[in-house]
Design a protein around this motif. Structure first.
Motif, mmCIF file in Angstrom:
data_model
loop_
_atom_site.group_PDB
_atom_site.id
_atom_site.type_symbol
_atom_site.label_atom_id
_atom_site.label_comp_id
_atom_site.label_asym_id
_atom_site.label_seq_id
_atom_site.Cartn_x
_atom_site.Cartn_y
_atom_site.Cartn_z
ATOM 1 N N VAL A 79 37.705 43.544 36.766
ATOM 2 C CA VAL A 79 37.138 42.716 37.835
ATOM 3 C C VAL A 79 38.133 42.583 38.992
ATOM 4 O O VAL A 79 37.776 42.749 40.168
ATOM 5 N N ASN A 80 39.384 42.295 38.668
ATOM 6 C CA ASN A 80 40.403 42.183 39.720
ATOM 7 C C ASN A 80 40.592 43.504 40.454
ATOM 8 O O ASN A 80 40.714 43.542 41.689
ATOM 9 N N GLN A 81 40.614 44.598 39.705
ATOM 10 C CA GLN A 81 40.792 45.913 40.324
ATOM 11 C C GLN A 81 39.617 46.266 41.222
ATOM 12 O O GLN A 81 39.804 46.867 42.295
ATOM 13 N N SER A 82 38.417 45.909 40.821
ATOM 14 C CA SER A 82 37.245 46.243 41.640
ATOM 15 C C SER A 82 37.302 45.531 42.996
ATOM 16 O O SER A 82 36.986 46.127 44.033
ATOM 17 N N VAL A 83 37.716 44.282 42.992
ATOM 18 C CA VAL A 83 37.795 43.538 44.257
ATOM 19 C C VAL A 83 38.875 44.134 45.158
ATOM 20 O O VAL A 83 38.659 44.346 46.359
ATOM 21 N N VAL A 84 40.036 44.432 44.595
ATOM 22 C CA VAL A 84 41.138 44.973 45.403
ATOM 23 C C VAL A 84 40.779 46.354 45.953
ATOM 24 O O VAL A 84 41.000 46.650 47.143
ATOM 25 N N SER A 95 32.221 41.064 41.716
ATOM 26 C CA SER A 95 32.971 40.667 40.520
ATOM 27 C C SER A 95 32.031 40.311 39.376
ATOM 28 O O SER A 95 32.307 40.633 38.208
ATOM 29 N N GLY A 135 38.547 41.605 32.421
ATOM 30 C CA GLY A 135 39.135 40.785 33.473
ATOM 31 C C GLY A 135 39.985 41.596 34.433
ATOM 32 O O GLY A 135 39.934 41.393 35.653
ATOM 33 N N ASP A 136 40.771 42.530 33.896
ATOM 34 C CA ASP A 136 41.563 43.395 34.770
ATOM 35 C C ASP A 136 40.664 44.277 35.634
ATOM 36 O O ASP A 136 40.975 44.535 36.804
ATOM 37 N N GLY A 145 33.596 40.011 46.650
ATOM 38 C CA GLY A 145 34.296 38.964 45.918
ATOM 39 C C GLY A 145 33.412 38.144 45.011
ATOM 40 O O GLY A 145 33.816 37.786 43.899
#
Length: 283
Positions: free
Chosen positions: A252-257, A132, A249-250, A128
């Motif tokens: 980054v969110n996908q990598s965390v999920v 990110s 930005g997308d 996280g």
């Protein structure tokens, strides 16, 4: 002298379109996209493993990334591990009181912290906070075409940028796992002895009766594997952004999920393998 006009066969219309080629069945690209991305992720992981043993090794980049990952995860990990250890100790203590086995509260809670809670806390915080940032850094370099310029100059972006970051996440995960295990154990000890009226001697005796050295080994191994997964997923999504700055930005969110989902799946597999290979103490 003008060229002769083409002669049209009798019966053929004046404006006849050229016959169009019949298109064959297209492959289901949407269905194959997850498989393709999974294969690319494994290919990047293999490339990173191979590049680790190649020279030159980026020592300065590794030290900088190690310090960055450690600086953004040490304090949150220590603060999160205290309530985790407390919740586990309180829940296990309440359950053992109902079963009449209060003497095993310490061993059960400490084993839960060392084997399960500590590696997951470390991996989630690294994914996280540090993951990110790694994904955003590589993604911004990609949309600015810095990575393409490095490839033109003959410099491998994987060896120059990805390998130091993945090694940094792995190293910090292993070291941070020890800190979280100690803090979580102390938190569980405090809440069990102070709030539930347990005795310090019984807490420590149950831990020495149930715990064994492979329990610590599997916790460190999980932290190492989880750090590798967090670094690889963050690097993969950073190297493949879509749609400019919004795509970063997308990504980054996908990598965390994606990292969270892989962590829980891999943790289940490793736990099942460990319980089958290593017999319980005294068994």
């Amino acid at each position: 002298m003008t060229a002769p006009l083409p002669v049209r066969p009798p019966g053929e219309p004046a404006h006849q379109k050229a016959p169009q080629e019949t298109a064959g069945p297209r492959p289901p690209s949407r269905l194959l996209a997850p498989l393709r991305q999974t294969g690319q992720l494994f290919a990047l992981a293999l490339a990173v493993v191979r590049a680790v043993f190649r020279r030159p090794f980026q020592v300065r980049e590794f030290i900088e990334q190690f310090w960055f990952v450690a600086s953004v995860t040490i304090l949150p990990a220590a603060l999160v591990s205290i309530p985790f250890g407390a919740v586990i100790a309180l829940q296990v203590g309440s359950l053992t009181q109902q079963l009449g086995a209060q003497s095993f509260t310490g061993g059960a809670s400490v084993l839960a912290v060392i084997q399960q809670a500590s590696p997951l806390i470390v991996a989630l915080l690294i994914a996280g906070a540090a993951g990110s940032a790694i994904c955003a850094d590589l993604g911004s370099r990609k949309i600015r075409e810095e990575l393409d310029a490095m490839e033109v100059m003959g410099v491998s972006p994987v060896q120059r940028l990805v390998v130091p970051r993945v090694l940094a996440t792995m190293s910090v995960a292993v070291l941070l796992n020890g800190l979280v295990s100690v803090v979580g154990t102390l938190g569980g000890y405090f809440f069990n002895v102070i709030m539930q009226g347990g005795t310090p001697g019984a807490y420590l005796a149950s831990f020495s009766a149930l715990a064994q050295l492979p329990d610590l080994y599997v916790g460190e191994l999980k932290a190492l594997i989880f750090g590798f997964i967090a670094g690889i997923v963050a690097a993969y999504r950073g190297l493949n952004p879509r749609g400019g700055p919004k795509g970063v930005g997308d990504a980054v969110n996908q990598s965390v999920v994606i990292t969270f989902m892989l962590l829980f799946a891999v943790n289940m597999i490793l736990t099942a393998i460990y319980l089958q290979i290593v017999p319980p103490k005294g068994g």
